[in-house]
Scaffold this motif. Structure first.
Motif, short mmCIF file in Angstrom:
data_model
loop_
_atom_site.label_atom_id
_atom_site.label_comp_id
_atom_site.label_asym_id
_atom_site.label_seq_id
_atom_site.Cartn_x
_atom_site.Cartn_y
_atom_site.Cartn_z
N GLU A 4 0.82 -1.20 0.00
CA GLU A 4 0.00 0.00 0.00
C GLU A 4 0.86 1.25 0.00
O GLU A 4 0.35 2.35 -0.20
CB GLU A 4 -0.95 -0.01 1.20
CG GLU A 4 -2.00 -1.11 1.12
CD GLU A 4 -3.00 -1.01 2.24
OE1 GLU A 4 -3.05 0.04 2.89
OE2 GLU A 4 -3.76 -1.98 2.45
N VAL A 5 2.13 1.12 0.29
CA VAL A 5 3.04 2.25 0.30
C VAL A 5 3.87 2.21 -0.98
O VAL A 5 4.64 1.27 -1.19
CB VAL A 5 3.97 2.21 1.52
CG1 VAL A 5 4.91 3.41 1.49
CG2 VAL A 5 3.15 2.21 2.81
N PRO A 6 3.71 3.18 -1.87
CA PRO A 6 4.44 3.13 -3.13
C PRO A 6 5.94 3.32 -2.92
O PRO A 6 6.37 3.98 -1.98
CB PRO A 6 3.85 4.30 -3.92
CG PRO A 6 3.35 5.25 -2.88
CD PRO A 6 2.87 4.39 -1.76
N GLU A 7 6.71 2.72 -3.80
CA GLU A 7 8.16 2.88 -3.74
C GLU A 7 8.55 4.20 -4.38
O GLU A 7 8.02 4.59 -5.42
CB GLU A 7 8.84 1.72 -4.48
CG GLU A 7 10.35 1.80 -4.41
CD GLU A 7 11.00 0.50 -4.80
OE1 GLU A 7 12.17 0.53 -5.20
OE2 GLU A 7 10.34 -0.55 -4.69
N LEU A 8 9.49 4.88 -3.75
CA LEU A 8 10.00 6.14 -4.27
C LEU A 8 11.22 5.84 -5.13
O LEU A 8 12.22 5.32 -4.62
CB LEU A 8 10.35 7.10 -3.13
CG LEU A 8 9.22 7.49 -2.20
CD1 LEU A 8 9.73 8.37 -1.06
CD2 LEU A 8 8.12 8.22 -2.96
N LEU A 9 11.14 6.14 -6.40
CA LEU A 9 12.25 5.88 -7.31
C LEU A 9 13.06 7.16 -7.49
O LEU A 9 12.51 8.26 -7.54
CB LEU A 9 11.75 5.38 -8.65
CG LEU A 9 10.96 4.07 -8.63
CD1 LEU A 9 10.59 3.66 -10.05
CD2 LEU A 9 11.75 2.97 -7.96
N SER A 10 14.36 7.01 -7.62
CA SER A 10 15.26 8.15 -7.76
C SER A 10 15.40 8.57 -9.22
O SER A 10 15.02 7.82 -10.14
CB SER A 10 16.65 7.79 -7.22
OG SER A 10 17.27 6.82 -8.05
N GLU A 11 15.97 9.73 -9.43
CA GLU A 11 16.23 10.19 -10.80
C GLU A 11 17.14 9.21 -11.53
O GLU A 11 16.90 8.90 -12.70
CB GLU A 11 16.89 11.57 -10.78
CG GLU A 11 17.29 12.07 -12.16
CD GLU A 11 17.91 13.44 -12.14
OE1 GLU A 11 18.76 13.72 -13.02
OE2 GLU A 11 17.55 14.26 -11.26
N GLN A 12 18.16 8.70 -10.85
CA GLN A 12 19.07 7.77 -11.50
C GLN A 12 18.38 6.47 -11.88
O GLN A 12 18.64 5.90 -12.94
CB GLN A 12 20.28 7.47 -10.61
CG GLN A 12 21.39 6.70 -11.32
CD GLN A 12 21.87 7.42 -12.57
OE1 GLN A 12 22.25 8.59 -12.52
NE2 GLN A 12 21.86 6.73 -13.72
N GLN A 13 17.47 5.99 -11.03
CA GLN A 13 16.72 4.78 -11.37
C GLN A 13 15.86 5.01 -12.61
O GLN A 13 15.75 4.13 -13.47
CB GLN A 13 15.85 4.36 -10.18
CG GLN A 13 16.62 3.72 -9.04
CD GLN A 13 15.72 3.44 -7.85
OE1 GLN A 13 15.10 4.35 -7.29
NE2 GLN A 13 15.63 2.17 -7.47
N VAL A 14 15.25 6.20 -12.71
CA VAL A 14 14.46 6.51 -13.90
C VAL A 14 15.35 6.50 -15.14
O VAL A 14 15.00 5.90 -16.17
CB VAL A 14 13.76 7.88 -13.74
CG1 VAL A 14 13.10 8.29 -15.06
CG2 VAL A 14 12.72 7.82 -12.63
N ARG A 15 16.50 7.12 -15.06
CA ARG A 15 17.40 7.16 -16.22
C ARG A 15 17.89 5.76 -16.58
O ARG A 15 18.00 5.41 -17.77
CB ARG A 15 18.58 8.09 -15.94
CG ARG A 15 18.20 9.56 -15.81
CD ARG A 15 19.41 10.46 -15.74
NE ARG A 15 19.02 11.84 -15.52
CZ ARG A 15 18.61 12.68 -16.46
NH1 ARG A 15 18.52 12.25 -17.72
NH2 ARG A 15 18.28 13.93 -16.17
N ASP A 16 18.17 4.95 -15.57
CA ASP A 16 18.66 3.59 -15.83
C ASP A 16 17.61 2.74 -16.55
O ASP A 16 17.96 1.92 -17.41
CB ASP A 16 19.05 2.92 -14.52
CG ASP A 16 20.31 3.50 -13.90
OD1 ASP A 16 21.05 4.21 -14.61
OD2 ASP A 16 20.55 3.25 -12.70
#
Length: 334
Positions: A4-16
């Motif tokens: 129920e708690v969404p994961e917070l993704l980082s900018e680097q994870q998005v780019r990867d």
């Protein structure tokens, strides 16, 4: 990510998880789906804040946009929403002008899966859609790319453009010459392509078969005299009502393509202002949506001398599709 708690993704994870090839594929699919009527998305809601201290009367300190959508991906229906603040004072603070989040929800349970940074998603998906437009509308033998502007979007546009056309030379113009020189140096050293800063806009655009305008201009600056016959233009910077990069006469002389018709009719000053001036023929302007060209229901480039212009306004579906691509890639790697 199944909680129920969404994961917070980082900018680097998005780019990867969203390299140019993945982003371009996702944007090609979602733009086709938009024009096929397979996407549910209202025109974005924008709240205009109070004027900043000392700002001209009526000039808001920031805008808050809310952009929900439901999109089809791999046989499933995904919900997502982009919540973003646009603050023009942020760049001088060393911050992106667009800050916020994109939240993605599970297509089966509805649980929020992930929250992603909106600034990097906006940057990557915008550049990817421009690449889709170049692939669909530019001359097949295009070899010279002109980039007007030298901010984050200018940097983001280069690799996706090179992914769809084998550009041999990139010209860069910016009102601040040092920024143009920095972008050209980055392109040479990072992408291995010939790139040169230009002292004038005309020097940058003359001979270019593709032009990407990536500025924050509120007044049109690209005139017909600066654009060769047969050029394709990705007009990227004028993504808010009131913003313009292309002269009215240039829009009138071009075959114009949109993200989505209803959104453009509500917000695209790049198209609406020339219409108010009586310069556009409603039977020809705009020609249609980019997704309709991809789907084969609207003709794209019809001749070698034709100037084509893609007006990049931005859609919730693009943000959600980019976010879903990241989430699916992240889940697949677990």
């Amino acid at each position: 990510m199944r909680s129920e708690v969404p994961e917070l993704l980082s900018e680097q994870q998005v780019r990867d998880h969203l390299p140019p090839s993945t982003a371009i594929s996702a944007m090609r699919e979602i733009m086709t789906a938009v024009s096929a009527g397979e996407v549910i998305q209202p025109v974005r809601t924008v709240l205009r804040g109070a004027p900043a201290p000392g700002a001209p009367t009526g000039a808001p300190a920031a805008l808050f946009g809310s952009m929900p959508a439901q999109i089809p991906v791999a046989g499933e229906r995904w919900f997502g929403i982009k919540s973003v603040v646009v603050n023009k004072e942020n760049p001088r603070r060393g911050l992106p002008s667009h800050v916020g989040t994109v939240t993605v929800f599970s297509p089966d349970t509805g649980l929020p899966l992930a929250v992603l940074p909106a600034s990097v998603l906006t940057e990557l998906r915008t550049a990817a859609v421009s690449a889709v437009a170049t692939d669909a509308l530019a001359a097949p033998d295009a070899r010279v790319l002109a980039v007007l502007g030298a901010g984050d979007q200018a940097y983001a546009h280069l690799a996706p453009q090179l992914a769809v056309r084998p550009f041999e030379r990139i010209t860069v113009w910016n009102r601040t010459p040092e920024k143009a020189a920095a972008l050209a140096h980055w392109a040479r050293t990072t992408l291995g392509v010939e790139a040169v800063p230009c002292a004038s806009l005309h020097e940058a655009t003359r001979g270019a078969q593709v032009i990407c305008t990536t500025t924050a201009s509120s007044r049109p600056f690209l005139e017909p005299a600066a654009v060769d016959e047969g050029t394709h233009i990705n007009a990227v910077g004028a993504c808010q009502p009131g913003a313009r990069e292309l002269a009215s006469e240039l829009v009138a002389a071009s075959a114009v393509f949109l993200d989505e018709h209803a959104a453009a009719m509500a917000e695209a000053s790049e198209l609406l202002e020339p219409g108010k001036e009586g310069l556009l023929d409603p039977a020809r302007h705009p020609r249609g949506e980019l997704g309709a060209v991809l789907g084969g229901t609207v003709p794209g480039r019809t001749g070698g001398d034709e100037i084509t212009a893609y007006l990049s306004l931005g859609l919730a579906a693009q943000d959600v599709a980019a976010a879903v691509a990241v989430v699916r890639s992240a889940l697949a790697g677990r």
